[in-house]
Scaffold this motif. Structure first.
Motif, PDB file in Angstrom:
ATOM      1  N   GLY A 122       8.789 -13.155  10.153  1.00  0.00           N
ATOM      2  CA  GLY A 122       9.445 -12.018  10.540  1.00  0.00           C
ATOM      3  C   GLY A 122       9.242 -11.728  11.639  1.00  0.00           C
ATOM      4  O   GLY A 122       8.295 -12.117  12.494  1.00  0.00           O
ATOM      5  N   GLU A 123       9.989 -10.666  11.860  1.00  0.00           N
ATOM      6  CA  GLU A 123       9.878 -10.096  13.346  1.00  0.00           C
ATOM      7  C   GLU A 123       8.643  -9.239  13.267  1.00  0.00           C
ATOM      8  O   GLU A 123       7.951  -8.936  14.498  1.00  0.00           O
ATOM      9  N   THR A 124       8.477  -8.483  12.423  1.00  0.00           N
ATOM     10  CA  THR A 124       7.349  -7.733  12.308  1.00  0.00           C
ATOM     11  C   THR A 124       6.565  -7.810  10.748  1.00  0.00           C
ATOM     12  O   THR A 124       7.154  -8.451  10.070  1.00  0.00           O
ATOM     13  N   ILE A 125       5.266  -7.240  10.448  1.00  0.00           N
ATOM     14  CA  ILE A 125       4.917  -7.430   9.506  1.00  0.00           C
ATOM     15  C   ILE A 125       5.602  -6.705   8.289  1.00  0.00           C
ATOM     16  O   ILE A 125       5.793  -7.292   6.939  1.00  0.00           O
ATOM     17  N   GLU A 126       6.369  -5.852   8.616  1.00  0.00           N
ATOM     18  CA  GLU A 126       7.183  -5.073   7.587  1.00  0.00           C
ATOM     19  C   GLU A 126       8.376  -5.973   7.165  1.00  0.00           C
ATOM     20  O   GLU A 126       8.798  -5.763   5.970  1.00  0.00           O
ATOM     21  N   THR A 127       8.700  -7.022   8.021  1.00  0.00           N
ATOM     22  CA  THR A 127      10.002  -7.739   7.719  1.00  0.00           C
ATOM     23  C   THR A 127       9.778  -9.098   7.377  1.00  0.00           C
ATOM     24  O   THR A 127      10.627 -10.070   7.384  1.00  0.00           O
ATOM     25  N   ILE A 128       8.438  -9.299   6.948  1.00  0.00           N
ATOM     26  CA  ILE A 128       8.287 -10.673   6.682  1.00  0.00           C
ATOM     27  C   ILE A 128       9.051 -11.104   5.172  1.00  0.00           C
ATOM     28  O   ILE A 128       9.407 -10.499   4.444  1.00  0.00           O
ATOM     29  N   GLY A 169      13.069 -17.503  16.303  1.00  0.00           N
ATOM     30  CA  GLY A 169      12.868 -16.343  16.977  1.00  0.00           C
ATOM     31  C   GLY A 169      11.900 -15.256  16.165  1.00  0.00           C
ATOM     32  O   GLY A 169      11.565 -14.007  16.792  1.00  0.00           O
ATOM     33  N   LYS A 170      11.165 -15.675  15.238  1.00  0.00           N
ATOM     34  CA  LYS A 170      10.458 -15.054  14.384  1.00  0.00           C
ATOM     35  C   LYS A 170       8.965 -15.291  14.475  1.00  0.00           C
ATOM     36  O   LYS A 170       8.620 -16.619  15.019  1.00  0.00           O
ATOM     37  N   LYS A 171       8.016 -14.417  14.050  1.00  0.00           N
ATOM     38  CA  LYS A 171       6.641 -14.860  14.018  1.00  0.00           C
ATOM     39  C   LYS A 171       6.414 -15.387  12.606  1.00  0.00           C
ATOM     40  O   LYS A 171       7.107 -15.038  11.648  1.00  0.00           O
ATOM     41  N   TYR A 172       5.404 -16.184  12.537  1.00  0.00           N
ATOM     42  CA  TYR A 172       4.744 -16.750  11.403  1.00  0.00           C
ATOM     43  C   TYR A 172       3.472 -16.109  10.796  1.00  0.00           C
ATOM     44  O   TYR A 172       2.725 -15.735  11.688  1.00  0.00           O
ATOM     45  N   TYR A 173       3.663 -15.895   9.504  1.00  0.00           N
ATOM     46  CA  TYR A 173       2.662 -15.093   9.221  1.00  0.00           C
ATOM     47  C   TYR A 173       1.914 -15.764   7.689  1.00  0.00           C
ATOM     48  O   TYR A 173       2.814 -16.638   6.836  1.00  0.00           O
ATOM     49  N   GLN A 174       0.562 -15.588   7.575  1.00  0.00           N
ATOM     50  CA  GLN A 174      -0.081 -15.760   6.185  1.00  0.00           C
ATOM     51  C   GLN A 174      -0.503 -14.609   5.652  1.00  0.00           C
ATOM     52  O   GLN A 174      -1.359 -13.741   6.273  1.00  0.00           O
ATOM     53  N   ILE A 175      -0.370 -14.199   4.145  1.00  0.00           N
ATOM     54  CA  ILE A 175      -1.011 -12.978   3.751  1.00  0.00           C
ATOM     55  C   ILE A 175      -1.818 -13.819   2.754  1.00  0.00           C
ATOM     56  O   ILE A 175      -1.453 -14.516   1.793  1.00  0.00           O
ATOM     57  N   MET A 176      -3.040 -13.060   2.711  1.00  0.00           N
ATOM     58  CA  MET A 176      -4.182 -13.653   1.859  1.00  0.00           C
ATOM     59  C   MET A 176      -4.576 -12.564   0.818  1.00  0.00           C
ATOM     60  O   MET A 176      -4.612 -11.528   1.120  1.00  0.00           O
ATOM     61  N   GLN A 191      -4.992  -9.482   3.175  1.00  0.00           N
ATOM     62  CA  GLN A 191      -5.210  -9.463   4.733  1.00  0.00           C
ATOM     63  C   GLN A 191      -3.967 -10.202   5.428  1.00  0.00           C
ATOM     64  O   GLN A 191      -3.600 -11.439   4.877  1.00  0.00           O
ATOM     65  N   VAL A 192      -3.340  -9.640   6.325  1.00  0.00           N
ATOM     66  CA  VAL A 192      -2.205 -10.381   6.942  1.00  0.00           C
ATOM     67  C   VAL A 192      -2.712 -10.934   8.314  1.00  0.00           C
ATOM     68  O   VAL A 192      -3.214 -10.182   9.032  1.00  0.00           O
ATOM     69  N   SER A 193      -2.381 -12.317   8.622  1.00  0.00           N
ATOM     70  CA  SER A 193      -2.420 -12.658   9.991  1.00  0.00           C
ATOM     71  C   SER A 193      -1.552 -13.664  10.472  1.00  0.00           C
ATOM     72  O   SER A 193      -0.909 -14.217   9.782  1.00  0.00           O
ATOM     73  N   PRO A 215       0.745  -1.267   0.045  1.00  0.00           N
ATOM     74  CA  PRO A 215       0.104  -0.009   0.063  1.00  0.00           C
ATOM     75  C   PRO A 215       0.868   1.139   0.128  1.00  0.00           C
ATOM     76  O   PRO A 215       1.995   1.311   0.429  1.00  0.00           O
ATOM     77  N   ALA A 216       0.169   2.448  -0.548  1.00  0.00           N
ATOM     78  CA  ALA A 216       1.072   3.619  -0.724  1.00  0.00           C
ATOM     79  C   ALA A 216       1.325   4.080   0.789  1.00  0.00           C
ATOM     80  O   ALA A 216       2.314   4.989   1.014  1.00  0.00           O
ATOM     81  N   GLN A 217       0.425   3.870   1.946  1.00  0.00           N
ATOM     82  CA  GLN A 217       0.609   4.636   3.206  1.00  0.00           C
ATOM     83  C   GLN A 217       1.117   3.736   4.187  1.00  0.00           C
ATOM     84  O   GLN A 217       0.842   3.669   5.353  1.00  0.00           O
ATOM     85  N   GLY A 218       2.019   2.788   3.810  1.00  0.00           N
ATOM     86  CA  GLY A 218       2.667   1.687   4.843  1.00  0.00           C
ATOM     87  C   GLY A 218       1.783   0.679   5.019  1.00  0.00           C
ATOM     88  O   GLY A 218       0.659   0.346   4.732  1.00  0.00           O
ATOM     89  N   ILE A 219       2.558  -0.470   5.431  1.00  0.00           N
ATOM     90  CA  ILE A 219       2.002  -2.026   5.552  1.00  0.00           C
ATOM     91  C   ILE A 219       1.171  -2.038   6.760  1.00  0.00           C
ATOM     92  O   ILE A 219       1.566  -1.490   8.056  1.00  0.00           O
ATOM     93  N   THR A 220      -0.190  -2.364   6.645  1.00  0.00           N
ATOM     94  CA  THR A 220      -0.929  -2.645   7.766  1.00  0.00           C
ATOM     95  C   THR A 220      -1.326  -4.073   7.587  1.00  0.00           C
ATOM     96  O   THR A 220      -0.911  -4.782   6.812  1.00  0.00           O
ATOM     97  N   SER A 221      -2.286  -4.581   8.618  1.00  0.00           N
ATOM     98  CA  SER A 221      -2.702  -5.732   8.417  1.00  0.00           C
ATOM     99  C   SER A 221      -3.920  -6.108   7.536  1.00  0.00           C
ATOM    100  O   SER A 221      -4.305  -7.159   7.012  1.00  0.00           O
ATOM    101  N   TYR A 222      -4.369  -5.030   6.690  1.00  0.00           N
ATOM    102  CA  TYR A 222      -5.435  -5.123   5.793  1.00  0.00           C
ATOM    103  C   TYR A 222      -5.049  -3.857   4.817  1.00  0.00           C
ATOM    104  O   TYR A 222      -5.057  -2.925   5.223  1.00  0.00           O
ATOM    105  N   TRP A 223      -5.206  -4.200   3.358  1.00  0.00           N
ATOM    106  CA  TRP A 223      -5.033  -3.157   2.413  1.00  0.00           C
ATOM    107  C   TRP A 223      -5.671  -3.461   1.250  1.00  0.00           C
ATOM    108  O   TRP A 223      -5.774  -4.752   0.798  1.00  0.00           O
ATOM    109  N   THR A 224      -6.083  -2.571   0.317  1.00  0.00           N
ATOM    110  CA  THR A 224      -6.844  -2.741  -0.759  1.00  0.00           C
ATOM    111  C   THR A 224      -5.797  -2.064  -1.739  1.00  0.00           C
ATOM    112  O   THR A 224      -5.655  -0.722  -1.692  1.00  0.00           O
TER     113      THR A 224
END
Length: 464
Positions: A201-207, A150-157, A126-128, A102-111
């Protein structure tokens, strides 16, 4: 059909990537397959693949280079020697490898509006976060735990909505789609595409992505009445095998050309410099300006076809069929309808000038009058059924110059709305000129049919 292989991706510069396929195999099947429950196309087990032949291997393993800026493709470099099917396959692969941010930074949901083969359409992300205890059970092999300490696991739909597009490379016609464009999406979309990306990744931004599963489904009624829909499914799976320093650079692209989008690419003339969907649309729009030469081929190019040879074979086939019509014995075995259907397909690639040449050649044949008249009638009927713009222009000129009798002119006019293939604005203008011609207006029967047919064409072309 199933395709397997390795995809080697290298970062060659800032935002520039290069990939090539290796050890590509394929298999085709036409049997009832088995799989896990619930049984549908997503779970079936396909047969083992076999290596490609040399020609297909060369195309599939040809490298591709593309530039990404925040997940948006700006340039794609491919070999100019690749056929359309290979180019579209690799464009689809590029679309699967990327995530548009997204243009305004990564969040858990964007279009975002994102390019794909179908066009530039709306994609919802959608990031979960996934619990660690499910990693070994959830889509096995999609995440490599040894790279995620030491990182979190994510799924991006990612869900793609092809009813909301800024530009399209396909024409989609369905009642459900038409209703959805009006805001009434109560039915199932005829085409859907869902992609799941897996990583950690440690955060959503570093997946860092480790795997991807894309499932595309098309539901359609093949027949023009209520029947059970035919479902076509496409599934893509990418799994991270290893991450290594670059030791061997992917080979250079042979005779590279630069494309500016990843939209579906249609067949185009040889030596064409079309590089984007916009240029492609402009090319086809210009081709409609002259209906007498507007010819669309399903694939290939007219430059590689010998028109002289085709016209000679058309006359030969017409002579054969006309001779067979005069015979009585074993009439059913001659399969005349099948021969005429094939002839109609060949005639559909001819321009108006080509049709005139064929007609003139028939008129100059040194055969009996009855055989020549039968060949002439067969040609006119086949041209009428072909219904291409050059065919319509040919019949228009024949009617206006009174080379057809009133009885002969009635059938092409009466069936025009049914046979017409490409009702462009320019061609409709030409049909209107035919209706206003003295030959038509001076005959009450022709005039009545012409007015009714023209109204039908306008309704079908402009209001449907």
């Amino acid at each position: 059909m199933s395709i397997t292989g390795q995809v080697i991706v290298q970062a060659t510069a800032q935002n520039i990537f290069k990939f090539a396929m290796k050890d590509v195999g394929f298999s085709t099947f036409n049997d009832k397959l088995v799989g896990t429950e619930p049984l549908n196309w997503r779970n079936v087990i396909t047969p083992a693949t076999t290596p490609l032949t040399a020609m297909y291997k060369q195309h599939m393993e040809s490298p591709v280079e593309f530039m990404l800026v925040k997940g948006e493709v700006s340039i794609v470099k491919i070999s100019s020697e690749e056929p359309q099917w290979s180019v579209n396959f690799k464009k689809a692969l590029v679309a699967s490898l990327k995530i548009q941010l997204p243009a305004q930074g990564i969040t858990s949901y964007w279009t975002v509006m994102e390019q794909g083969l179908e066009g530039k359409c709306e994609n919802t992300y959608q990031v979960s976060e996934l619990p660690e205890y499910l990693i070994h059970e959830y889509e096995q092999g999609m995440i490599k735990p040894e790279l995620c300490q030491g990182k979190k696991y994510y799924q991006i739909m990612k869900a793609r909505d092809i009813t909301k597009c800024l530009e399209r490379s396909i024409f989609l016609s369905s009642k459900t789609h038409a209703k959805c464009l009006l805001g009434n999406c109560d039915g199932i979309n005829t085409k859907s595409s869902t992609t799941r990306y897996f990583g950690c990744g440690e955060t959503i931004e570093t997946i860092q992505l480790h795997g991807m599963i894309n499932e595309g489904e098309l539901q359609q009624n093949v027949l023009a009445f209520n029947t059970e829909p035919v479902v076509t499914g496409t599934k893509q799976i990418l799994k991270l095998v290893a991450t290594r320093p670059i030791t061997t650079v992917i080979a250079a692209i042979v005779a590279p050309i630069a494309l500016t989008d990843i939209l579906y690419e249609f067949p185009k003339p040889m030596n064409s410099q079309i590089k984007s969907n916009e240029e492609q649309k402009e090319y086809y729009q210009l081709s409609t300006m002259d209906p007498s030469s507007q010819v669309f081929l399903p694939e290939g190019s007219l430059e590689s076809i010998s028109k002289t040879e085709i016209k000679a074979k058309i006359i030969e086939k017409l002579t054969t069929v006309a001779t067979q019509l005069a015979e009585i014995e074993h009439f059913g075995k001659m399969e005349i309808p099948s021969q005429m259907k094939s002839l109609k397909t060949v005639i559909s690639i001819l321009t108006t000038a080509d049709l005139k040449a064929v007609y003139k050649s028939i008129q100059s044949l040194t055969v009996s009058i009855d055989l020549k008249e039968t060949m002439r009638t067969l040609l006119l009927d086949t041209v009428r059924m072909a219904g291409t713009s050059p065919c319509v222009m040919f019949l228009k000129e024949m009617i206006e110059t009174e080379q057809l009798t009133a009885t002969e002119a009635l059938m092409p006019i009466a069936t025009l709305a049914h046979n017409l293939k490409t009702p462009t604005v320019e061609l409709i203008d030409q049909i209107f000129e035919l209706i206003k011609s003295p030959v038509v207006t001076g005959n009450p029967i022709l005039k009545a049919h012409a007015h009714l047919v023209f109204a039908t064409i306008i309704r079908k072309a402009c209001l449907t």
